[in-house]
Design a protein around this motif. Structure first.
Motif, PDB file in Angstrom:
ATOM      1  N   LEU A  17       0.840  -1.162   0.016  1.00 11.10           N
ATOM      2  CA  LEU A  17      -0.042  -0.137   0.082  1.00 11.10           C
ATOM      3  C   LEU A  17       0.904   1.376  -0.049  1.00 11.10           C
ATOM      4  N   HIS A  18       1.957   1.459   0.778  1.00  4.37           N
ATOM      5  CA  HIS A  18       2.635   2.333   0.918  1.00  4.37           C
ATOM      6  C   HIS A  18       3.384   2.642  -0.398  1.00  4.37           C
ATOM      7  N   GLU A  19       3.920   1.660  -1.088  1.00  9.95           N
ATOM      8  CA  GLU A  19       4.611   1.919  -2.325  1.00  9.95           C
ATOM      9  C   GLU A  19       3.536   2.164  -3.345  1.00  9.95           C
ATOM     10  N   TYR A  20       2.291   1.561  -3.365  1.00 11.52           N
ATOM     11  CA  TYR A  20       1.333   2.166  -4.587  1.00 11.52           C
ATOM     12  C   TYR A  20       0.959   3.478  -4.272  1.00 11.52           C
ATOM     13  N   LEU A  21       0.761   3.803  -3.249  1.00 13.03           N
ATOM     14  CA  LEU A  21       0.397   5.313  -2.884  1.00 13.03           C
ATOM     15  C   LEU A  21       1.106   6.176  -3.044  1.00 13.03           C
ATOM     16  N   THR A  22       2.585   5.984  -2.929  1.00 15.04           N
ATOM     17  CA  THR A  22       3.884   6.809  -3.149  1.00 15.04           C
ATOM     18  C   THR A  22       3.821   7.053  -4.745  1.00 15.04           C
ATOM     19  N   TRP A  23       3.758   5.819  -5.393  1.00 13.62           N
ATOM     20  CA  TRP A  23       3.790   5.921  -7.020  1.00 13.62           C
ATOM     21  C   TRP A  23       2.485   6.747  -7.604  1.00 13.62           C
ATOM     22  N   TYR A  24       1.452   6.636  -6.862  1.00  9.29           N
ATOM     23  CA  TYR A  24       0.068   7.273  -7.195  1.00  9.29           C
ATOM     24  C   TYR A  24       0.251   8.586  -6.856  1.00  9.29           C
ATOM     25  N   GLU A  25       0.803   9.298  -5.891  1.00 16.62           N
ATOM     26  CA  GLU A  25       0.734  10.645  -5.614  1.00 16.62           C
ATOM     27  C   GLU A  25       1.867  11.234  -6.639  1.00 16.62           C
ATOM     28  N   LYS A  26       2.732  10.536  -6.848  1.00 20.46           N
ATOM     29  CA  LYS A  26       3.746  11.195  -7.607  1.00 20.46           C
ATOM     30  C   LYS A  26       3.582  11.143  -9.246  1.00 20.46           C
ATOM     31  N   ASN A  27       2.535  10.301  -9.814  1.00 18.18           N
ATOM     32  CA  ASN A  27       2.506   9.883 -11.008  1.00 18.18           C
ATOM     33  C   ASN A  27       1.089  10.669 -11.270  1.00 18.18           C
ATOM     34  N   ARG A  28       0.050  10.790 -10.252  1.00 21.29           N
ATOM     35  CA  ARG A  28      -1.170  11.254 -10.604  1.00 21.29           C
ATOM     36  C   ARG A  28      -1.382  12.512 -10.152  1.00 21.29           C
ATOM     37  N   LYS A  29      -0.402  13.116  -9.207  1.00 18.04           N
ATOM     38  CA  LYS A  29      -0.334  14.436  -8.803  1.00 18.04           C
ATOM     39  C   LYS A  29      -1.698  14.545  -7.792  1.00 18.04           C
ATOM     40  N   ILE A  30      -2.033  13.779  -7.049  1.00 16.01           N
ATOM     41  CA  ILE A  30      -2.978  13.810  -6.000  1.00 16.01           C
ATOM     42  C   ILE A  30      -2.407  13.336  -4.846  1.00 16.01           C
ATOM     43  N   LYS A  31      -2.447  14.140  -3.750  1.00 15.45           N
ATOM     44  CA  LYS A  31      -1.868  14.106  -2.557  1.00 15.45           C
ATOM     45  C   LYS A  31      -2.599  12.847  -1.774  1.00 15.45           C
ATOM     46  N   THR A  32      -1.836  11.818  -1.388  1.00 20.56           N
ATOM     47  CA  THR A  32      -2.363  10.647  -0.379  1.00 20.56           C
ATOM     48  C   THR A  32      -1.707  10.649   0.686  1.00 20.56           C
ATOM     49  N   ARG A  33      -2.729  10.029   1.565  1.00 21.93           N
ATOM     50  CA  ARG A  33      -2.328   9.610   2.932  1.00 21.93           C
ATOM     51  C   ARG A  33      -2.702   8.297   3.335  1.00 21.93           C
ATOM     52  N   LEU A  34      -1.890   7.495   3.980  1.00 26.36           N
ATOM     53  CA  LEU A  34      -2.140   6.321   4.507  1.00 26.36           C
ATOM     54  C   LEU A  34      -2.206   6.037   6.134  1.00 26.36           C
ATOM     55  N   ILE A  35      -3.272   5.797   6.457  1.00 25.79           N
ATOM     56  CA  ILE A  35      -3.371   5.614   8.001  1.00 25.79           C
ATOM     57  C   ILE A  35      -3.244   3.940   8.397  1.00 25.79           C
ATOM     58  N   LEU A  36      -2.539   3.525   9.038  1.00 21.73           N
ATOM     59  CA  LEU A  36      -2.506   2.018   9.482  1.00 21.73           C
ATOM     60  C   LEU A  36      -2.745   1.911  10.796  1.00 21.73           C
ATOM     61  N   PRO A  37      -3.347   0.883  11.153  1.00 17.23           N
ATOM     62  CA  PRO A  37      -3.252   0.448  12.693  1.00 17.23           C
ATOM     63  C   PRO A  37      -1.933   0.219  13.282  1.00 17.23           C
ATOM     64  N   LYS A  38      -1.836   0.394  14.543  1.00 13.88           N
ATOM     65  CA  LYS A  38      -0.455   0.519  15.382  1.00 13.88           C
ATOM     66  C   LYS A  38       0.096  -1.071  15.192  1.00 13.88           C
ATOM     67  N   GLN A  39      -0.636  -2.029  15.189  1.00  4.56           N
ATOM     68  CA  GLN A  39      -0.395  -3.353  14.953  1.00  4.56           C
ATOM     69  C   GLN A  39      -0.584  -3.908  13.684  1.00  4.56           C
ATOM     70  N   SER A  40       0.615  -4.703  13.027  1.00  2.02           N
ATOM     71  CA  SER A  40       0.404  -4.989  11.803  1.00  2.02           C
ATOM     72  C   SER A  40      -0.771  -5.907  11.461  1.00  2.02           C
ATOM     73  N   ILE A  41      -1.517  -5.608  10.236  1.00  3.28           N
ATOM     74  CA  ILE A  41      -2.666  -6.590  10.154  1.00  3.28           C
ATOM     75  C   ILE A  41      -2.320  -7.569   8.919  1.00  3.28           C
ATOM     76  N   ASP A  42      -1.128  -7.696   8.425  1.00  2.00           N
ATOM     77  CA  ASP A  42      -0.730  -8.360   7.311  1.00  2.00           C
ATOM     78  C   ASP A  42      -1.177  -9.894   7.475  1.00  2.00           C
ATOM     79  N   LYS A  43      -1.068 -10.584   8.843  1.00  2.00           N
ATOM     80  CA  LYS A  43      -1.470 -11.854   8.797  1.00  2.00           C
ATOM     81  C   LYS A  43      -2.556 -12.289   9.273  1.00  2.00           C
ATOM     82  N   LEU A  44      -3.419 -11.252   9.270  1.00  2.00           N
ATOM     83  CA  LEU A  44      -4.884 -11.344   9.687  1.00  2.00           C
ATOM     84  C   LEU A  44      -5.739 -11.667   8.333  1.00  2.00           C
ATOM     85  N   LEU A  45      -5.204 -11.334   7.198  1.00  2.00           N
ATOM     86  CA  LEU A  45      -5.949 -11.434   5.960  1.00  2.00           C
ATOM     87  C   LEU A  45      -5.283 -12.591   5.264  1.00  2.00           C
ATOM     88  N   SER A  46      -6.016 -13.231   4.248  1.00  2.00           N
ATOM     89  CA  SER A  46      -5.664 -14.412   3.429  1.00  2.00           C
ATOM     90  C   SER A  46      -4.976 -13.865   2.325  1.00  2.00           C
TER      91      SER A  46
END
Length: 154
Positions: A17-46
Motif C-alpha cells: 500500500l505504501h509503495e502504491y500510494l507513493t507511486w500514485y501521488e508522484k504520477n497522478r499528482k493527487i496527495k495521498t495519506r495512508l493511515i494504518l493500525p499500530k499493530q500489523s494486519i498483514d497476517k490477519l487476511l488471507s
C-alpha cells in the motif's frame, strides 16, 4: 504500477500500500495519506483477501482520478472486532449513487463489490454531490473465519 500475486505473498500488505500510494501521488499528482493500525494486519487476511483489497483500492483510486477532481485521498485501515475495515476517502465532487448508470455499475463500482464479495467481505459507498466519496470495504479476518468454522463444528 501493477501488483502481482507474488508481490502479495512476498511483501506485507502495508508495504504494498505504501509503495502504491507513493507511486500514485508522484504520477497522478493527487496527495495521498495512508493511515494504518499500530499493530500489523498483514497476517490477519488471507493472500486472496489482501490481493482483492489492493485491487479494490487501485480501482477506487482510478475512479477518483477519472471522475472526482479530488485534491487529496486518505486510505485508512482499521482492525476491529475480527474485521479489517478499509476506508478510501476523497475530497472530490462526489456523486449521486442513485443515478449511476448500469454501465458504470458494471465496471468500477460493480467490480469492486465483486472483489469484496470474493474476499468474503462487503463494499459500501458513502457519497453525495459536492461532499466527496468514501469507499468502505469490510473484510473478515482469518481469525474470525477460524472461529466460525470452530463454532460450526463444535
Amino acid at each position: 504500477m501493477g501488483l502481482k500475486k507474488q508481490d502479495i505473498a512476498n511483501c506485507s500488505l502495508e508495504n504494498n500500500l505504501h509503495e502504491y500510494l507513493t507511486w500514485y501521488e508522484k504520477n497522478r499528482k493527487i496527495k495521498t495519506r495512508l493511515i494504518l493500525p499500530k499493530q500489523s494486519i498483514d497476517k490477519l487476511l488471507s493472500n486472496t483477501a489482501k490481493l482483492q483489497l489492493l485491487r479494490i483500492i487501485q480501482e477506487a483510486l482510478t475512479n477518483i482520478r477519472k471522475h472526482a477532481h479530488a485534491q487529496q485521498i486518505t486510505v485508512q485501515l482499521k482492525h476491529t472486532n475480527r474485521q479489517i475495515t478499509t476506508i478510501i476517502e476523497d475530497d472530490g465532487c462526489g456523486f449521486n449513487p442513485s443515478v449511476v448508470s448500469e454501465k458504470d455499475k458494471s465496471f468500477g463500482l460493480g467490480i469492486m463489490a465483486e472483489r469484496a464479495k470474493e474476499a468474503g467481505g462487503q463494499l459500501q459507498i458513502d457519497t453525495q454531490p459536492g461532499k466527496g466519496t468514501k469507499v468502505i470495504v469490510h473484510l473478515n479476518t482469518i481469525e474470525s473465519e477460524v472461529q466460525d468454522i470452530e463454532n460450526t463444528i463444535g
